[in-house]
Each structure stands twice: as C-alpha cells, then as structure tokens.
Design a protein around this motif. Structure first.
Motif, short mmCIF file in Angstrom:
data_model
loop_
_atom_site.label_atom_id
_atom_site.label_comp_id
_atom_site.label_asym_id
_atom_site.label_seq_id
_atom_site.Cartn_x
_atom_site.Cartn_y
_atom_site.Cartn_z
N VAL A 72 -10.14 9.34 6.01
CA VAL A 72 -8.91 9.27 5.23
C VAL A 72 -8.18 10.59 5.42
O VAL A 72 -8.73 11.66 5.12
CB VAL A 72 -9.20 9.03 3.73
CG1 VAL A 72 -7.90 9.10 2.93
CG2 VAL A 72 -9.88 7.69 3.53
N GLN A 77 -8.27 7.95 -4.73
CA GLN A 77 -7.71 9.27 -4.42
C GLN A 77 -6.22 9.27 -4.68
O GLN A 77 -5.54 8.25 -4.51
CB GLN A 77 -7.95 9.63 -2.95
CG GLN A 77 -9.40 9.95 -2.60
CD GLN A 77 -9.55 10.28 -1.13
OE1 GLN A 77 -9.79 9.40 -0.31
NE2 GLN A 77 -9.40 11.55 -0.79
N THR A 78 -5.72 10.42 -5.07
CA THR A 78 -4.28 10.59 -5.27
C THR A 78 -3.82 11.87 -4.61
O THR A 78 -4.61 12.76 -4.31
CB THR A 78 -3.92 10.64 -6.77
OG1 THR A 78 -4.62 11.74 -7.37
CG2 THR A 78 -4.29 9.34 -7.47
N PRO A 138 -13.10 3.15 1.48
CA PRO A 138 -12.24 3.75 2.50
C PRO A 138 -12.74 3.44 3.91
O PRO A 138 -13.88 3.03 4.11
CB PRO A 138 -12.38 5.24 2.22
CG PRO A 138 -13.78 5.38 1.71
CD PRO A 138 -14.04 4.13 0.90
N ARG A 180 -0.26 3.43 2.17
CA ARG A 180 -0.76 3.91 3.46
C ARG A 180 0.38 4.00 4.47
O ARG A 180 1.21 3.08 4.59
CB ARG A 180 -1.85 2.97 3.98
CG ARG A 180 -2.53 3.46 5.23
CD ARG A 180 -3.84 2.73 5.47
NE ARG A 180 -3.63 1.30 5.67
CZ ARG A 180 -4.62 0.40 5.63
NH1 ARG A 180 -5.85 0.79 5.34
NH2 ARG A 180 -4.37 -0.87 5.83
N GLU A 226 -7.37 5.86 8.01
CA GLU A 226 -6.16 5.52 7.26
C GLU A 226 -5.49 6.84 6.89
O GLU A 226 -6.16 7.86 6.72
CB GLU A 226 -6.48 4.69 6.02
CG GLU A 226 -7.57 5.27 5.13
CD GLU A 226 -8.02 4.29 4.05
OE1 GLU A 226 -7.39 4.29 2.98
OE2 GLU A 226 -9.00 3.55 4.29
N TYR A 231 -2.17 8.89 4.64
CA TYR A 231 -1.27 8.80 3.50
C TYR A 231 -0.35 10.02 3.46
O TYR A 231 -0.66 11.07 4.02
CB TYR A 231 -2.06 8.73 2.19
CG TYR A 231 -2.94 7.52 2.08
CD1 TYR A 231 -2.49 6.36 1.43
CD2 TYR A 231 -4.22 7.51 2.63
CE1 TYR A 231 -3.30 5.24 1.33
CE2 TYR A 231 -5.04 6.39 2.53
CZ TYR A 231 -4.57 5.26 1.88
OH TYR A 231 -5.37 4.15 1.80
N TRP A 245 0.86 -1.18 0.00
CA TRP A 245 0.00 0.00 0.00
C TRP A 245 0.89 1.24 0.00
O TRP A 245 2.10 1.15 0.17
CB TRP A 245 -0.87 0.04 1.26
CG TRP A 245 -2.03 -0.89 1.27
CD1 TRP A 245 -1.99 -2.26 1.27
CD2 TRP A 245 -3.40 -0.54 1.31
NE1 TRP A 245 -3.24 -2.78 1.31
CE2 TRP A 245 -4.15 -1.74 1.33
CE3 TRP A 245 -4.10 0.67 1.33
CZ2 TRP A 245 -5.54 -1.77 1.36
CZ3 TRP A 245 -5.48 0.65 1.38
CH2 TRP A 245 -6.19 -0.56 1.38
N MET A 288 0.65 9.14 -2.20
CA MET A 288 -0.70 8.60 -2.12
C MET A 288 -1.23 8.20 -3.49
O MET A 288 -1.26 8.99 -4.43
CB MET A 288 -1.66 9.62 -1.50
CG MET A 288 -3.07 9.06 -1.35
SD MET A 288 -4.23 10.29 -0.73
CE MET A 288 -5.66 9.27 -0.41
N ASP A 289 -1.66 6.98 -3.59
CA ASP A 289 -2.32 6.47 -4.79
C ASP A 289 -3.32 5.43 -4.32
O ASP A 289 -3.10 4.23 -4.42
CB ASP A 289 -1.31 5.87 -5.76
CG ASP A 289 -1.95 5.51 -7.10
OD1 ASP A 289 -3.13 5.87 -7.30
OD2 ASP A 289 -1.28 4.87 -7.93
N ARG A 290 -4.40 5.94 -3.79
CA ARG A 290 -5.38 5.06 -3.15
C ARG A 290 -6.20 4.33 -4.21
O ARG A 290 -6.71 4.94 -5.14
CB ARG A 290 -6.29 5.90 -2.25
CG ARG A 290 -6.98 5.05 -1.22
CD ARG A 290 -7.99 5.80 -0.38
NE ARG A 290 -8.57 4.83 0.51
CZ ARG A 290 -9.43 3.89 0.10
NH1 ARG A 290 -9.81 3.85 -1.16
NH2 ARG A 290 -9.90 3.01 0.96
N ASN A 291 -6.35 3.00 -4.04
CA ASN A 291 -7.05 2.21 -5.05
C ASN A 291 -8.56 2.32 -4.91
O ASN A 291 -9.07 3.16 -4.17
CB ASN A 291 -6.60 0.74 -4.97
CG ASN A 291 -6.86 0.14 -3.59
OD1 ASN A 291 -7.76 0.57 -2.89
ND2 ASN A 291 -6.06 -0.85 -3.21
#
Length: 688
Positions: free
Chosen positions: A478, A548-549, A474, A417, A460, A462, A415, A467-470
């Motif tokens: 976040v 999210q990025t 969530p 994270r 969580e 980042y 991750w 950050m490159d949330r899949n």
C-alpha cells in the motif's frame, strides 16, 4: 573543409610533393584557474548522464578520419616523412602527449581533472599501442563508422569489464571531410540520409555495448550538421545513462581562420593546408572544451573564439547554466555542480518530480516512459487550478496531452484508490509547461513508474489528501503519495506484521533494487507516521483488514507513546540513488542547493518536540531510538525529563541505538545541512 581551401588563394607555395614548407610550429599550453569544487570528481559514481562532471570521465575514445587521427600534427619539422604522417598524440580530441601545462588537448584537460583517465593516444603511428581508444583512420568516409564502432568495442574488451560498465565515457565522432571532398571534387559524395544512417548505426553499436557513454558529435557543413542534429533529436538514442549531443566547433569556419587582426592564421593548418597543425589542434581542443561546458542552443561558434590562443581555459562555474532541457537536448554540459541538482529523485524503475522541476522550464522529459509507464500525480490546489491544467503530459507520437490536474483526480469509482495515466506504448513522452515564465507552481508530486515493473507488483496507491481505506484486506503493498508533508495513520484490528519504506511501491520489498532502508518494521499497532517527503509504502506480510487514513495534518508535536520516526526533509534512505537527489517539496526548503532541515516547529521553538500523550504522561516511558544518519552535520536527541541529557549524533551512523529510561518528554533537533546529509530516527516506547 577542403572546399574552403579551394575557394581562397591564401596558401603558401608548396614543394614538388605538394607539401607546404614548415614555418615553425607554435604551441599552446592550457591553464585551469578554477575553484576546487568546480572541477572536483563526484563523491559517488553518477547514474544520471545529466549530472556527470568532467572529472567523472573515466574513458575517452574517438571515431573519425585523418583530422581526428592527428595526421600531420607533428611536433618538429624533422619528424615529417611518408612513414610518420599520423601523430595521434597531438590529436585535438584524443592526444595525450605532454601535459596540459605543455600541450593543450581535450584529453590533457581531462587528465588534469582525473589522472586515471584511460584511452588517450600517444606518440606517432597507427599501432594500437599509440592510438589506444582512438580508432579514427585517415581517408575514411562516414560509411566506415559502423566498422570503427565495432573495433572500439573490441578494444574496450581489453579493460576490466566492471570498470567498463561503471565508468563514464566521452566518445567523439568527427567524420565527413572526405564525404564532402567527394561531393566537391567528383559530385559523388555522401547524401545526408546515408551519412545519418552510417553514424546512427555506429552510435547504436556503441550504446548496445558501452553503457554510460556520452557521444559528442562534431559537424562540418550544414547538411552534415543537420543530420547530426536529427540524430541528437532521436529519442531512441537518449536515456538516463546514454546521451548524444552535437558540438558546433566548425560552424562558423566558412573561410580559413583569421587572427584578431583579420590576417589569415596559417599556423592553424598543417603543411598540406588541409589538416590541423599541432597548434591548430590545440585551438580546436580549446573550442571543444568551451562548448562541452555550454548548453545546447547556447554554444559559442564565433571565429574570434576559435582564434583565441590564450592559455586560460573556461571554468565550469564560469559558464551559464541551464537547469532543465528538452529530451533531445539532455546534455546541457558535462558539469553540474552539487548546488545545481534538480529536485527530481531517480530510482531504477521510477522517478519522482515536484514543483521545482517545472519552474521556468518548458519541457521535462519522462525517461522512465520510453518503454511505457504509469503516471500518478498529487496536488494540494483545487483541480481547476490554472497552473496544474497548463502542466500537461504530452505524447509525441499521437500529439495527445493530459493535464496534471486531471491525472491527480483519477481515482477508482467507489474507492479513494488512485488510478494512473497509463502510457502503454514505447515512445517519447514529456511534461510540457504551458504556463507563463513568471508563473508560480503550487505544491505537487508526480510519480512515474516503468510500466513492466508496475505490472509485476501487487499494490494499491492512494493520495494523502483523500485516503480513507476501509477494513478490507490490503494488497501486498500500500503506497501513499502527497504533494506536501502528510500524516499516514492506522488503527490495528488484527495482528499483521509489516515494513515501511519512504519510497514507491517499486522499492517496497526487503530486497528492493535501490537499497532503500526501512522506516519501520514490526507488528501492526496504532501508528501515526508523519512523512516529510512524497511517498511512503507499506509491505504487509499478512493480508488482514487494515483501515488506514491520510491527511495533510503533519505535526511537529507528536505522541511519544506511539511508534514513529523523524526524518530530514525528503529522506528516502536508498543507497543506490544519487545522494544529492533529495525531494525538494517544501516552501523555503531546498531550492538553490542548500537544504534547510528545520521543520515549522524548529523555526518557532528551535526544537522538534515528541511529547507523551495525556494518558502516557501518567506513566513514564522507556524510549528506544534507532538512527541511520548520512549527515556530515550533527543533530541532537535530548531527554527533557532526566536532567536534559543530550545524545549527539555526528557523521555517518548505521543502526545507532539510543535508550531513554523513564522519560516523559524527548526532543530532537538538527542543524542546517546540504546533501548528501540526511537521517532517519525511529522511536518506540513501552511503559517504564
């Protein structure tokens, strides 16, 4: 002190009762020729003990023996009798007789700054009507301190509970002259360890019952002073709203006081050559005031200072200032000017630090970690950066340390994270700066959260740089953190309402403890939030997939068709946080106390531009601005399409709404400002 007198044959002859005849009683008045800003009361009640000003003291109190109770410190020779030995109204630490213009005592100085001061003593006698919050009693030893502390708590119960809880208190403890006398005369005085035990018990009683207490300890001989220093070094007695600090008023008084011409100043002592006269009490009060304004490790203790009977008093802005200190020397002085505020921002359950907190500083205490904490860090430099590797979190109990560089790289496998440095045990923790004094810190952010609080939240977190949330759903919160201005963006897939706040996950909820306002709330759409601070948190009402990025692509020219907001630098909008605490992250920003609220675009063009995107330029937009402003300075929102109509925002505003119809191009620009100024301007747009 008794030993000193026994070793020097300087006293005048005494009468049959052992009392030295009166020689006339000189008096000292006081004068504060200080700027209004230097001695002003804070605009809001301070929550941080390190930011208390002299005028913020609402209560004054004392524990001790006959020196503190004012024994023999009478006004006139004819006042003396066996029934009127005590004159608490003239006590150096607690006397409130007269005014500063006629009688120099510590309470009279503080009353000059805050006429509402409560607790000072008046007149003669031991009755509570005279002594008020001075519970010192003649003849007592250090073993009486716990009892006196309990009596003091009982006396505070006579005052409104809300003010006792909210007002700052200055409590002096001066005890030990009788303990020393017993040692000198009978070889059965109090040991250092016993003395320390009694005083610590008293401090613990006070701190358990009287929040926002600054306990000022005054020592005598080396053993007593060393015991007090050890108490001040006890991390369990220090917190964000409690402090113990040692004053060194009598350190160099190894012989009876001499004047500048080297002759003994017999006026310093009362008629028994042991206690302080009214004149001597004023000299001690002046020395104590001077030391309250001086940093730990830099307190003036010379005999010349004690003998100085000039009526002019030290001003807070004339004393050298220390910008940071070790945990066990938290209180450098009682006054911190607004222009000397630290970069840190202290929330109820977390604290945020940046690079300005470590410049020229060897240690920054982590008060949030006293019961265990989680530490997250973000840096913009390479993790091999020497400065970041020489900035270490230090555990005093184990001697272990971890670099900020390593903490910043701690991410969950597979991750992006972030994972924290978790300090599980209660204890004393600091960030130590092992760099050379002239080393320059790169941008960083350190987010320290109380461990129990963090464990109670589903979150969580980042780093903005990675950050490159899949597409997974969530957690409830976040949080994104960054060492510099950053961009947080998302692409909507499924409807998911959410609320955004410019604080950590501990303040993400609607009923958050620090009263942090929302930066945005509504249904999830495509967004690009440009964050001019260290933190942003998203509170999701539904847990549906949200990609999210993050990046450091902070822009001053933005897409007007997308929802967003503009803030003053470091804005968090938390009502219960000290408004002078503003995150000072950016180069040329807020170092030195003056906040430059201009973005990079302002520097070049004089405006922050929010332009419509290429597709939106074909259609005019109706734009709604919702503004919260805490500024005393003004800023401007301008419609550049419709005759350059300007909307001036001045002073404090709440939910101030501005509507622009059929616009293609809007601008917002603002002037320089100092804290507590700040604002957030939220903007949304629909096709006209």
């Amino acid at each position: 002190m008794a030993k000193l007198f026994a070793e020097h044959d300087w006293a005048l002859p005494t009468n049959a009762a052992g009392i030295r005849p009166d020689r006339g009683i000189p008096r000292i008045a006081g004068k504060l020729s200080c700027s209004a800003d230097a001695i002003a009361k804070s605009t809001k009640t301070r929550r941080d003990v390190n930011r208390v000003r002299p005028a913020d003291i609402g209560y004054i109190a004392a524990l001790g023996d006959s020196i503190t109770s004012g024994t023999l410190a009478y006004d006139r020779p004819d006042e003396f009798s066996c029934l009127t030995w005590d004159h608490p109204g003239n006590s150096f630490a607690m006397g409130g007789d007269g005014t500063l213009e006629t009688h120099l005592t510590l309470p009279n100085i503080l009353r000059y700054l805050n006429p509402a001061l409560i607790g000072f003593s008046k007149g003669m006698g031991k009755d509570m009507e005279n002594t008020v919050l001075n519970v010192a009693y003649p003849g007592k030893w250090s073993d009486d301190m716990p009892r006196q502390a309990r009596v003091l708590v009982e006396r505070f119960n006579n005052y409104p509970r809300d003010t006792v809880q909210s007002e700052w208190k200055l409590i002096t403890i001066f005890i030990g002259t009788n303990d020393i006398t017993g040692m000198c005369k009978h070889n059965n005085g109090t040991s250092k360890e016993a003395y320390k035990k009694f005083v610590k018990e008293a401090i613990s009683i006070i701190q358990a019952n009287l929040p926002r207490s600054i306990i000022s300890l005054i020592g005598t001989i080396d053993d007593v002073h060393n015991a007090l220093k050890e108490l001040a070094a006890d991390a369990s007695l220090q917190s964000t709203d409690q402090a113990v600090v040692v004053q060194r008023v009598f350190d160099d008084l190894h012989t009876p006081l001499k004047r500048t011409d080297r002759t003994y100043d017999t006026n310093f002592y009362a008629t028994d050559t042991f206690h302080l006269s009214k004149y001597g009490s004023s000299l001690v009060a002046k020395q104590l005031w001077r030391q309250l304004l001086q940093p730990v490790g830099g307190k003036s203790t010379t005999i010349e200072d004690m003998a100085d009977n000039d009526h002019n008093l030290a001003c807070p802005d004339e004393v050298k200032e220390i910008t940071a200190m070790s945990f066990f020397n938290r209180i450098c002085c009682l006054l911190l000017l607004e222009t000397s505020a630290h970069a840190l921002v202290e929330f109820t359950h977390s604290t945020v630090y940046d690079n300005y907190d470590f410049i020229g500083v060897k240690e920054v205490a982590l008060a949030q970690c006293k019961n265990g904490c989680l530490i997250y860090a973000s840096i913009k430099t390479d993790p091999t950066d020497e400065y970041m590797n020489n900035l270490v979190v230090y555990d005093y109990s184990s001697g272990r340390n971890v670099s900020i560089a390593l903490v910043s790289q701690n991410e969950e496998t597979g991750w992006t994270r972030k994972l924290p440095l978790e300090l599980e045990r209660p204890g004393r923790y600091s960030i130590l700066n092992l760099n050379a004094d002239d080393s320059k810190a790169s941008d960083l952010a350190v987010y320290v959260v109380d461990r129990a609080t963090a464990q109670s939240i589903d979150y969580e977190i980042y780093d903005a740089s990675t950050m490159d949330r899949n597409h997974q759903a969530p957690r409830s919160v976040v949080t994104i953190m960054g060492a510099g201005r950053f961009l947080a963006s998302a692409n909507a897939i499924l409807s998911n309402s959410f609320t955004v706040r410019l604080a950590g996950f501990d303040n993400a909820k609607a009923n958050n403890e620090d009263g942090c306002v929302h930066a945005y709330k509504g249904e999830l759409e495509d967004f690009e939030f440009h964050v001019d601070g260290p933190l942003i948190s998203f509170m999701f009402n539904k847990t549906k997939p949200v990609p999210q990025t993050g990046s450091y692509e902070y822009k001053t020219t933005r897409d007007l068709s997308k929802l967003g907001f503009i803030t003053s630098p470091g804005f968090h909008g938390c009502a219960k946080v000290d408004p002078l605490q503003v995150y000072r992250q950016f180069e040329g920003g807020f170092n030195g106390g003056q906040y430059d609220l201009k973005s990079d675009r302002v520097i070049v063009l004089g405006v922050v531009s929010v332009r419509a995107s290429a597709r939106a330029m074909l259609d005019k937009l109706n734009v709604t601005w919702e503004i919260d402003s805490y500024a005393t300075e003004q800023f401007m929102v301008e419609d550049n399409t419709n005759g350059h109509q300007k909307y001036l925002v001045v002073g404090e505003q709440k939910n101030n709404t501005i509507t622009m119809k059929g616009t293609e191009f809007a601008s917002l620009y603002y002037n320089d400002a100092n804290p507590p100024s700040g604002f957030i301007a939220r903007h949304t747009a629909v096709k006209a």
